[in-house]
Write a protein that holds these residues in place. Structure first.
Motif, PDB file in Angstrom:
ATOM      1  N   GLY A  34       0.805  -1.220   0.000  1.00 60.01           N
ATOM      2  CA  GLY A  34       0.000   0.000   0.000  1.00 60.01           C
ATOM      3  C   GLY A  34       0.828   1.255   0.000  1.00 60.01           C
ATOM      4  O   GLY A  34       2.038   1.250  -0.265  1.00 60.01           O
ATOM      5  N   ASP A  35       0.179   2.370   0.305  1.00 62.92           N
ATOM      6  CA  ASP A  35       0.816   3.684   0.254  1.00 62.92           C
ATOM      7  C   ASP A  35       1.993   3.782   1.225  1.00 62.92           C
ATOM      8  O   ASP A  35       1.930   3.232   2.340  1.00 62.92           O
ATOM      9  N   PRO A  36       3.045   4.486   0.848  1.00 65.17           N
ATOM     10  CA  PRO A  36       4.170   4.737   1.768  1.00 65.17           C
ATOM     11  C   PRO A  36       3.827   5.873   2.731  1.00 65.17           C
ATOM     12  O   PRO A  36       4.485   6.925   2.745  1.00 65.17           O
ATOM     13  N   ASP A  37       2.788   5.666   3.528  1.00 62.01           N
ATOM     14  CA  ASP A  37       2.274   6.715   4.406  1.00 62.01           C
ATOM     15  C   ASP A  37       2.660   6.481   5.861  1.00 62.01           C
ATOM     16  O   ASP A  37       1.985   6.940   6.770  1.00 62.01           O
ATOM     17  N   TRP A  38       3.744   5.774   6.084  1.00 63.55           N
ATOM     18  CA  TRP A  38       4.154   5.412   7.428  1.00 63.55           C
ATOM     19  C   TRP A  38       5.611   5.808   7.679  1.00 63.55           C
ATOM     20  O   TRP A  38       6.388   5.998   6.749  1.00 63.55           O
ATOM     21  N   GLU A  39       5.948   5.924   8.963  1.00 62.48           N
ATOM     22  CA  GLU A  39       7.335   6.056   9.385  1.00 62.48           C
ATOM     23  C   GLU A  39       7.575   5.051  10.503  1.00 62.48           C
ATOM     24  O   GLU A  39       6.683   4.781  11.314  1.00 62.48           O
ATOM     25  N   CYS A  40       8.748   4.484  10.512  1.00 57.43           N
ATOM     26  CA  CYS A  40       9.126   3.496  11.524  1.00 57.43           C
ATOM     27  C   CYS A  40      10.272   4.073  12.341  1.00 57.43           C
ATOM     28  O   CYS A  40      11.366   4.306  11.823  1.00 57.43           O
ATOM     29  N   ILE A  41      10.016   4.337  13.621  1.00 56.82           N
ATOM     30  CA  ILE A  41      10.987   4.986  14.491  1.00 56.82           C
ATOM     31  C   ILE A  41      11.622   3.926  15.387  1.00 56.82           C
ATOM     32  O   ILE A  41      10.978   3.399  16.307  1.00 56.82           O
ATOM     33  N   LEU A  42      12.871   3.598  15.095  1.00 61.75           N
ATOM     34  CA  LEU A  42      13.625   2.640  15.898  1.00 61.75           C
ATOM     35  C   LEU A  42      14.341   3.404  17.002  1.00 61.75           C
ATOM     36  O   LEU A  42      15.166   4.278  16.725  1.00 61.75           O
ATOM     37  N   VAL A  43      14.029   3.089  18.239  1.00 69.42           N
ATOM     38  CA  VAL A  43      14.642   3.779  19.378  1.00 69.42           C
ATOM     39  C   VAL A  43      15.614   2.812  20.049  1.00 69.42           C
ATOM     40  O   VAL A  43      15.206   1.931  20.811  1.00 69.42           O
ATOM     41  N   ASP A  44      16.898   2.969  19.728  1.00 69.51           N
ATOM     42  CA  ASP A  44      17.937   2.145  20.345  1.00 69.51           C
ATOM     43  C   ASP A  44      18.137   2.610  21.780  1.00 69.51           C
ATOM     44  O   ASP A  44      18.641   3.704  22.024  1.00 69.51           O
ATOM     45  N   ASP A  45      17.772   1.755  22.720  1.00 69.13           N
ATOM     46  CA  ASP A  45      17.767   2.132  24.131  1.00 69.13           C
ATOM     47  C   ASP A  45      19.061   1.679  24.819  1.00 69.13           C
ATOM     48  O   ASP A  45      19.032   0.955  25.805  1.00 69.13           O
ATOM     49  N   ASN A 107      -5.262  -3.517   5.836  1.00 66.75           N
ATOM     50  CA  ASN A 107      -6.471  -3.807   6.600  1.00 66.75           C
ATOM     51  C   ASN A 107      -6.776  -2.702   7.603  1.00 66.75           C
ATOM     52  O   ASN A 107      -7.939  -2.360   7.840  1.00 66.75           O
ATOM     53  N   LEU A 108      -5.737  -2.128   8.192  1.00 68.17           N
ATOM     54  CA  LEU A 108      -5.948  -1.054   9.158  1.00 68.17           C
ATOM     55  C   LEU A 108      -6.484   0.196   8.468  1.00 68.17           C
ATOM     56  O   LEU A 108      -7.399   0.857   8.995  1.00 68.17           O
ATOM     57  N   ARG A 109      -5.925   0.540   7.328  1.00 68.90           N
ATOM     58  CA  ARG A 109      -6.441   1.695   6.587  1.00 68.90           C
ATOM     59  C   ARG A 109      -7.932   1.525   6.302  1.00 68.90           C
ATOM     60  O   ARG A 109      -8.735   2.446   6.489  1.00 68.90           O
ATOM     61  N   ALA A 110      -8.304   0.335   5.847  1.00 65.77           N
ATOM     62  CA  ALA A 110      -9.713   0.068   5.541  1.00 65.77           C
ATOM     63  C   ALA A 110     -10.564   0.139   6.806  1.00 65.77           C
ATOM     64  O   ALA A 110     -11.686   0.677   6.789  1.00 65.77           O
ATOM     65  N   GLY A 111     -10.036  -0.393   7.924  1.00 69.14           N
ATOM     66  CA  GLY A 111     -10.792  -0.376   9.172  1.00 69.14           C
ATOM     67  C   GLY A 111     -11.014   1.025   9.703  1.00 69.14           C
ATOM     68  O   GLY A 111     -12.103   1.361  10.186  1.00 69.14           O
ATOM     69  N   LEU A 112      -9.994   1.877   9.601  1.00 70.84           N
ATOM     70  CA  LEU A 112     -10.149   3.261  10.048  1.00 70.84           C
ATOM     71  C   LEU A 112     -11.127   4.021   9.171  1.00 70.84           C
ATOM     72  O   LEU A 112     -11.950   4.806   9.673  1.00 70.84           O
ATOM     73  N   ASP A 113     -11.046   3.802   7.877  1.00 73.33           N
ATOM     74  CA  ASP A 113     -11.946   4.505   6.956  1.00 73.33           C
ATOM     75  C   ASP A 113     -13.394   4.068   7.143  1.00 73.33           C
ATOM     76  O   ASP A 113     -14.319   4.873   6.986  1.00 73.33           O
ATOM     77  N   ALA A 114     -13.589   2.797   7.484  1.00 71.81           N
ATOM     78  CA  ALA A 114     -14.945   2.278   7.648  1.00 71.81           C
ATOM     79  C   ALA A 114     -15.536   2.606   9.015  1.00 71.81           C
ATOM     80  O   ALA A 114     -16.760   2.522   9.200  1.00 71.81           O
ATOM     81  N   PHE A 210     -13.179  -1.685  18.160  1.00 70.28           N
ATOM     82  CA  PHE A 210     -12.448  -2.939  18.062  1.00 70.28           C
ATOM     83  C   PHE A 210     -12.509  -3.423  16.614  1.00 70.28           C
ATOM     84  O   PHE A 210     -13.599  -3.660  16.072  1.00 70.28           O
ATOM     85  N   LEU A 211     -11.343  -3.528  16.002  1.00 71.88           N
ATOM     86  CA  LEU A 211     -11.240  -3.877  14.583  1.00 71.88           C
ATOM     87  C   LEU A 211     -10.892  -5.351  14.433  1.00 71.88           C
ATOM     88  O   LEU A 211      -9.931  -5.842  15.041  1.00 71.88           O
ATOM     89  N   ASP A 212     -11.649  -6.026  13.576  1.00 67.19           N
ATOM     90  CA  ASP A 212     -11.481  -7.469  13.392  1.00 67.19           C
ATOM     91  C   ASP A 212     -10.342  -7.738  12.409  1.00 67.19           C
ATOM     92  O   ASP A 212     -10.559  -8.209  11.286  1.00 67.19           O
ATOM     93  N   LEU A 213      -9.131  -7.413  12.828  1.00 66.55           N
ATOM     94  CA  LEU A 213      -7.947  -7.659  12.014  1.00 66.55           C
ATOM     95  C   LEU A 213      -6.785  -8.005  12.929  1.00 66.55           C
ATOM     96  O   LEU A 213      -6.736  -7.586  14.084  1.00 66.55           O
ATOM     97  N   VAL A 214      -5.868  -8.807  12.414  1.00 65.99           N
ATOM     98  CA  VAL A 214      -4.682  -9.187  13.181  1.00 65.99           C
ATOM     99  C   VAL A 214      -3.601  -8.142  12.946  1.00 65.99           C
ATOM    100  O   VAL A 214      -3.190  -7.912  11.810  1.00 65.99           O
ATOM    101  N   MET A 215      -3.157  -7.510  14.022  1.00 65.44           N
ATOM    102  CA  MET A 215      -2.124  -6.496  13.911  1.00 65.44           C
ATOM    103  C   MET A 215      -0.731  -7.089  14.120  1.00 65.44           C
ATOM    104  O   MET A 215       0.177  -6.870  13.316  1.00 65.44           O
TER     105      MET A 215
END
Length: 337
Positions: A34-45, A107-114, A210-215
Motif C-alpha cells: 500500500g501507500d508509503p504513508d508510514w514512518e518506523c521509528i527505531l529507538v535504540d535504548d 487492513n488497518l487503513r480500511a478499518g479506520l476509513d470504515a 475494536f477492529l477485526d484484524l490481526v495487527m
C-alpha cells in the motif's frame, strides 16, 4: 531516513539487545503493501550488542525508517522518546522481537476509513511460538468487533481487557489525543509498563473501536524478554506503578469507583507474581519478600485471591504474618504436591 509528504502512521519500535529478531521485525514493517504513508521509528535504548548499528543500517537503506539512540531508559522511556519524535496522525507500537502481520496496514487503513470518529482502536493478535514458529489465536479472550462506548470506567476497562491482555502493540491511537491527554509511559515501571498506561488513558476515553484484524504476531516465551525476567524486577515494577497511582489519587484525578477499579487491576497483576514467589528457592523468596510486603495496599484487592482455597490462605498469611513466612509456608505446600 524520514519520508517526504504526509505521514499517516508512526510505528514506534523500542530496541534493546535484539540483534537476532530485529531484522524480521523491521522487514515486517517495510514490506507492508500500500501507500508509503508510514514512518518506523527505531529507538535504540542503549543496546550493548549490534542492535544499535543495525538500526542505523536500516535507517540508511529503508525509506521511512528512522534511528534514534539514547542511554538505557527501559521500554517505557524508549516509547516516550518515539512518541516525541513521531509526526503521524496515528501511533502504533511494535516490540522489536515481534512482527506485524502481512497486509496489516492495508487492513488497518480500511478499518479506520470504515469506522471513523474514534481516538483509540484495538485490533487482534496471534501468538508466535518461539520454538516452531507456529501462529495461534490466544485462548480465553472475548474479542467483540465494533464500536464500544460507556460512561462507566470499569466497563471500559473490562471490555479492553476481555479483548486480550494489556499490551499496547495491538492499539492504534490518535497522536493528538494522546498528547492532549498528557498520558505517558512511566519509566520507573520496569515490568508490565503497559497496564498503567492503559488505565490512565481510559480515564480520558469513553469510546473505543475494536477492529477485526490481526495487527501483531507476538513472540511468546523469548528468553531474556521482560515477561521472562526475574521476579524481583516484576515487584519493582509493580511498586513503581503503585507509587505512581498513589500520586494520581492524591491529586484527586480519579473518582472513588475509578480508584477501586485501578487497584483491582493492579492487584490482578500482583497476585500471580506473588504466588510464583512462594517457591522452594530460598534466594528467590528472600529477594521478593521485602518487595511484596511493600505491596500491602494491594492485599485487599484483586480477583484471584478470593477464589481457590490455597489463594485465600496465601492472602491471609500475607496479611497476618508477612511475606517471609507466607512465601516459605506456601512454598513448602507446593513442594509436597
Amino acid at each position: 531516513m524520514r519520508r517526504e509528504g504526509k505521514i499517516r502512521f508512526s510505528v514506534i519500535v523500542p530496541v534493546y539487545n535484539v540483534e537476532k529478531y530485529l531484522p524480521l521485525c523491521v522487514k515486517s514493517v517495510v514490506e507492508q503493501a500500500g501507500d508509503p504513508d508510514w514512518e518506523c521509528i527505531l529507538v535504540d535504548d542503549g543496546s550493548t550488542d549490534t542492535s544499535g548499528a543495525m538500526c542505523d543500517a536500516f535507517a540508511a537503506e529503508c525509506p521511512g525508517v528512522m534511528a534514534l539512540h539514547q542511554q538505557n531508559q527501559g521500554l517505557a522511556g524508549a516509547r516516550n522518546t518515539g512518541i516525541a519524535a513521531a509526526s503521524g496522525e496515528w501511533l502504533l507500537f511494535l516490540d522489536s522481537d515481534d512482527e506485524w502481520a502481512p497486509g496489516m496496514l492495508e487492513n488497518l487503513r480500511a478499518g479506520l476509513d470504515a469506522n471513523p470518529g474514534f481516538d483509540w482502536y484495538v485490533a487482534r493478535y496471534l501468538s508466535l511460538d518461539e520454538g516452531d514458529g507456529t501462529l495461534s489465536a490466544p485462548a480465553a479472550i472475548d474479542f467483540v468487533p465494533g464500536p464500544f462506548e460507556s460512561d462507566d470506567y470499569a466497563a471500559r476497562v473490562k471490555r479492553l481487557y476481555d479483548s486480550a491482555h494489556w499490551s499496547v502493540w495491538k492499539f492504534c491511537l490518535r497522536r493528538q489525543f494522546l498528547l492532549d491527554s498528557g498520558v505517558e509511559f512511566w519509566p520507573s515501571v520496569v515490568w508490565a509498563e503497559d497496564y498503567p498506561f492503559d488505565l490512565l488513558l481510559l480515564l480520558h476515553c469513553k469510546k473505543l473501536c475494536f477492529l477485526d484484524l490481526v495487527m501483531t504476531h507476538y513472540r511468546e516465551n523469548r528468553a531474556g524478554s521482560l515477561m521472562n525476567s526475574n521476579l524481583p524486577k516484576h515487584f519493582t515494577g509493580i511498586l513503581a506503578a503503585q507509587r505512581g497511582f498513589a500520586q494520581v489519587f492524591a491529586e484527586g484525578e480519579c473518582l472513588p469507583a475509578q480508584r477501586n477499579e485501578i487497584l483491582r487491576r493492579m492487584a490482578n497483576a500482583f497476585w500471580p507474581e506473588a504466588r510464583a514467589a512462594a517457591c522452594r528457592d530460598k534466594a528467590v523468596r528472600q529477594a521478593c519478600a521485602p518487595l511484596i510486603d511493600q505491596c500491602r495496599p494491594l492485599f485487599d484487592h484483586g480477583d484471584q485471591c478470593r477464589g481457590r482455597a490455597d489463594w485465600v490462605l496465601f492472602r491471609l498469611l500475607l496479611k497476618l504474618f508477612g511475606a517471609k513466612f507466607a512465601l516459605w509456608f506456601c512454598g513448602r505446600l507446593k513442594g509436597k504436591r
